[in-house]
Scaffold this motif. Structure first.
Motif, mmCIF file in Angstrom:
data_model
loop_
_atom_site.group_PDB
_atom_site.id
_atom_site.type_symbol
_atom_site.label_atom_id
_atom_site.label_comp_id
_atom_site.label_asym_id
_atom_site.label_seq_id
_atom_site.Cartn_x
_atom_site.Cartn_y
_atom_site.Cartn_z
ATOM 1 N N LEU A 82 0.832 -1.202 0.000
ATOM 2 C CA LEU A 82 0.000 0.000 0.000
ATOM 3 C C LEU A 82 0.864 1.249 0.000
ATOM 4 N N GLN A 83 0.461 2.214 -0.778
ATOM 5 C CA GLN A 83 1.151 3.491 -0.863
ATOM 6 C C GLN A 83 0.232 4.577 -0.294
ATOM 7 N N GLY A 84 0.604 5.122 0.811
ATOM 8 C CA GLY A 84 -0.223 6.129 1.443
ATOM 9 C C GLY A 84 -1.433 5.526 2.137
ATOM 10 N N ALA A 85 -2.310 6.380 2.617
ATOM 11 C CA ALA A 85 -3.495 5.942 3.360
ATOM 12 C C ALA A 85 -4.716 5.908 2.439
ATOM 13 N N PRO A 86 -5.625 4.920 2.621
ATOM 14 C CA PRO A 86 -6.858 4.898 1.814
ATOM 15 C C PRO A 86 -7.787 6.048 2.187
ATOM 16 N N ARG A 87 -8.646 6.397 1.260
ATOM 17 C CA ARG A 87 -9.651 7.438 1.481
ATOM 18 C C ARG A 87 -11.036 6.862 1.231
ATOM 19 N N LEU A 88 -11.982 7.321 2.012
ATOM 20 C CA LEU A 88 -13.380 6.891 1.852
ATOM 21 C C LEU A 88 -14.219 8.051 1.341
ATOM 22 N N SER A 89 -15.134 7.721 0.457
ATOM 23 C CA SER A 89 -16.099 8.694 -0.052
ATOM 24 C C SER A 89 -17.486 8.089 0.074
ATOM 25 N N ALA A 90 -18.403 8.818 0.692
ATOM 26 C CA ALA A 90 -19.769 8.315 0.890
ATOM 27 C C ALA A 90 -20.743 9.484 0.918
ATOM 28 N N PRO A 91 -20.969 10.128 -0.228
ATOM 29 C CA PRO A 91 -21.884 11.283 -0.245
ATOM 30 C C PRO A 91 -23.284 10.886 0.204
ATOM 31 N N GLY A 92 -23.833 11.691 1.101
ATOM 32 C CA GLY A 92 -25.163 11.419 1.622
ATOM 33 C C GLY A 92 -25.192 10.411 2.739
ATOM 34 N N LEU A 93 -24.055 9.794 3.031
ATOM 35 C CA LEU A 93 -24.009 8.786 4.088
ATOM 36 C C LEU A 93 -23.000 9.162 5.171
ATOM 37 N N LEU A 94 -21.809 9.595 4.757
ATOM 38 C CA LEU A 94 -20.767 9.942 5.721
ATOM 39 C C LEU A 94 -20.458 11.431 5.748
ATOM 40 N N ASP A 95 -21.224 12.214 5.035
ATOM 41 C CA ASP A 95 -20.926 13.648 4.989
ATOM 42 C C ASP A 95 -20.839 14.261 6.377
ATOM 43 N N GLU A 96 -21.697 13.759 7.273
ATOM 44 C CA GLU A 96 -21.720 14.348 8.600
ATOM 45 C C GLU A 96 -20.618 13.777 9.500
ATOM 46 N N LEU A 97 -19.917 12.754 9.018
ATOM 47 C CA LEU A 97 -18.909 12.111 9.837
ATOM 48 C C LEU A 97 -17.517 12.610 9.483
ATOM 49 N N GLU A 98 -17.340 13.903 9.465
ATOM 50 C CA GLU A 98 -16.033 14.473 9.187
ATOM 51 C C GLU A 98 -15.128 14.314 10.418
#
Length: 549
Positions: A475-491
């Motif tokens: 693995l190169q670097g850290a993974p990123r998650l995208s979840a519009p409408g589901l995780l938007d509030e979980l910043e």
């Protein structure tokens, strides 16, 4: 099907046990005839799409024997599927001048106007198609030139009513041809395939003339801007509203493309010849509030309709506010209640007075109530009544009414094969049926994987994990998650915690396993589904994007 192919049969593929999507087949000795080809609007149970169509797969497989599609009238639930389904059927279409003018515009929108053979049949006209002798019978409905269809073969005659009512003063269009119905009854009728929409309503459906008179009395009493929405195809209602607007001293603006299309088609067919010039949409704001009437599409709360955009204050030219009036001159089709009420609520929040049938006499139905059905039975004297066009409660209610009149009945569902035999019609088989969905410019099965995924995303959301690995699987670097409408509030910390856990799971997988693209992707998706789904109590649609560096 083999035992029925040598006889006279009826198969509803859409419209039996539900509102809309009318597609009916009649077969005789191996030849086929389609009556109507409509569309329907999806309800809350299918939020992933807006327009539904009957699946014509059964008849498409034998389209070489399909002699034509015969149209009873120009409502969307009877003609709205032609332009989208014709490529599967590729047969001539037969319609009266008004219905043909509307269909022609729909074909032009999809570039089929030069391919489809569109034959004009005058109201009340007769024609032959293979073993079928066909005759239109003029009926009154809420659109011009509605026709019942008498279908005669060597086995006998069936009357397919289409949509109809008895109205001595329809404002526009013909009264129902009771003499022709009686003559048909004298000759003998095997069955009536009959409109059931208002089978539970006692009395008569009412006259369009009475609605016209009420509008002419009501509109002069109202102040502010007035917007009236009705079905664009209800040309008689449009004529009634135009007459009342002129009496009230109001200029009329048409707001919505389908209204312009239907009015142009009506004028081509000889109707609405003496209407005033309409105010262009872009000039609405220049007319004093007490001198303008907006004739608007969107009586069923369609999200992209003119009335919905006016209610949301997103229409470019048409605006309603405090002191203005919005009149819904139509009935709400079952399944559309939530959408209609939402639009009406938005209007009310803006200070608009919403007027519906019940507040004022602004609508009559175009479908027969119980006394009209009884009258039809007496005129035609069929051996059997087969209720169609309605939900199951409407069909069963008409069946009970016909039995009260001493007439045999047969309740059928979409796909049932009805054989008109010597002992009366009977269901002898069934064929596959289903629904199709309009997805942009495509027609796809309602259970299509894309639509199923869209529905799942709507209720459970979607999560995408993105990460990079090198040629050796590190693995190169850290993974990123995208979840519009589901995780938007979980910043912040919560999102970072999910990403750290996802990173740890990926690191625990053997480097050799990470070289297997399919296996690695499946494992990453499963981990992401567990990491995010369980804490949120959902089953989101999950995918991963792997960048090889």
């Amino acid at each position: 099907m083999d035992e029925a192919e040598a006889g006279f049969i009826f198969i509803p593929l859409g419209g039996s046990g539900e509102i809309g999507m009318n597609l009916n087949l009649y077969g005789c000795d191996g030849s086929w005839l389609a009556v109507d080809c409509g569309m329907g609007f999806s309800g809350p149970e299918n939020p992933e799409t807006e327009i539904l169509l009957p699946d014509p797969a059964f008849i498409a497989q034998q389209r070489d024997d399909l002699l034509g599609i015969v149209i009873t009238h120009a409502h969307e639930d009877h003609i709205g599927g032609i332009a989208r389904l014709w490529p599967q059927l590729r047969c001539p279409v037969y319609a009266t001048p008004f219905a043909a003018a509307v269909i022609r515009r729909k074909l032009q929108e999809v570039g089929l106007q030069r391919e489809v053979k569109l034959h004009l049949v005058p109201p009340g006209g007769a024609f032959e198609l293979g073993p079928f002798s066909l005759r239109y019978i003029r009926m009154t409905h809420s659109t011009p030139e509605a026709q019942a269809l008498a279908i005669t073969t060597s086995y006998g005659t069936v009357l397919h009513t289409g949509d109809w009512k008895f109205d001595a003063s329809p404002v526009i269009g013909d009264v129902s041809d009771e003499a022709a119905l009686a003559a048909l009854g004298e000759a003998g009728v095997l069955a009536i395939v009959s409109d059931s929409t208002n089978a539970a309503v006692e009395g008569y459906s009412g006259s369009e003339l009475d609605v016209k008179k009420n509008f002419e009395a009501l509109l002069p009493e109202l102040s502010g801007r007035i917007a009236i929405t009705c079905f664009a195809s209800n040309v008689a209602r449009v004529a009634s509203i135009i007459s009342a607007a002129e009496i009230a001293g109001r200029h009329i603006a048409l707001v919505g493309r389908s209204l312009n299309n239907y009015i142009t088609a009506a004028q081509e067919a000889g109707y609405l010849k003496d209407v005033p010039d309409f105010v262009p949409e872009e000039e609405i704001g220049a007319i004093p509030h007490d001198n303008i009437l907006l004739l608007v599409t969107g009586s069923q709360g369609e999200p992209r309709s003119a009335m919905a955009r006016i209610a949301a204050d997103t229409h470019r030219y048409a605006v309603l506010g405090a002191g203005d009036k919005a009149i819904f001159s139509s009935r709400t089709i079952p399944g559309n209640e939530r959408a209609v009420f939402a639009v009406q609520d938005q209007l009310s929040r803006r200070g608009v007075q919403v007027i519906v049938d019940g507040d004022e006499f602004v609508h009559v139905s175009g479908h027969p109530a119980r006394e009209e059905l009884r009258k039809l039975y007496k005129l035609v004297r069929p051996k059997c009544v087969i209720p169609t066009h309605g939900e199951w409660r409407h069909l069963s209610t008409q069946a009970a009414l016909a039995r009260e009149a001493g007439i045999n009945t047969l309740l059928v569902e979409d796909g049932d094969v009805v054989l008109f035999g010597g002992n009366g019609p009977a269901v002898v088989d069934s064929v596959p049926t289903g629904r199709l969905a309009v997805d942009g410019s495509k027609v796809v099965p309602l259970k299509n994987g894309v639509l199923a995924a869209r529905k799942r995303m709507l209720f459970n959301g979607v999560v995408v994990g993105s990460f990079a690995i090198d040629s050796e699987g590190r693995l190169q670097g850290a993974p990123r998650l995208s979840a519009p409408g589901l995780l938007d509030e979980l910043e912040g910390p919560q999102r970072q915690a999910y990403e750290r856990e996802f990173h740890e799971v990926l690191e625990d997988l053997a480097p050799a396993f990470r070289q297997d693209e399919a296996g690695f992707s499946d494992a990453a998706r499963a981990a992401l589904r567990r990491i995010v789904g369980k804490p949120l109590g959902k089953r989101p649609l999950v995918d991963v994007h792997i960048l090889r560096v």
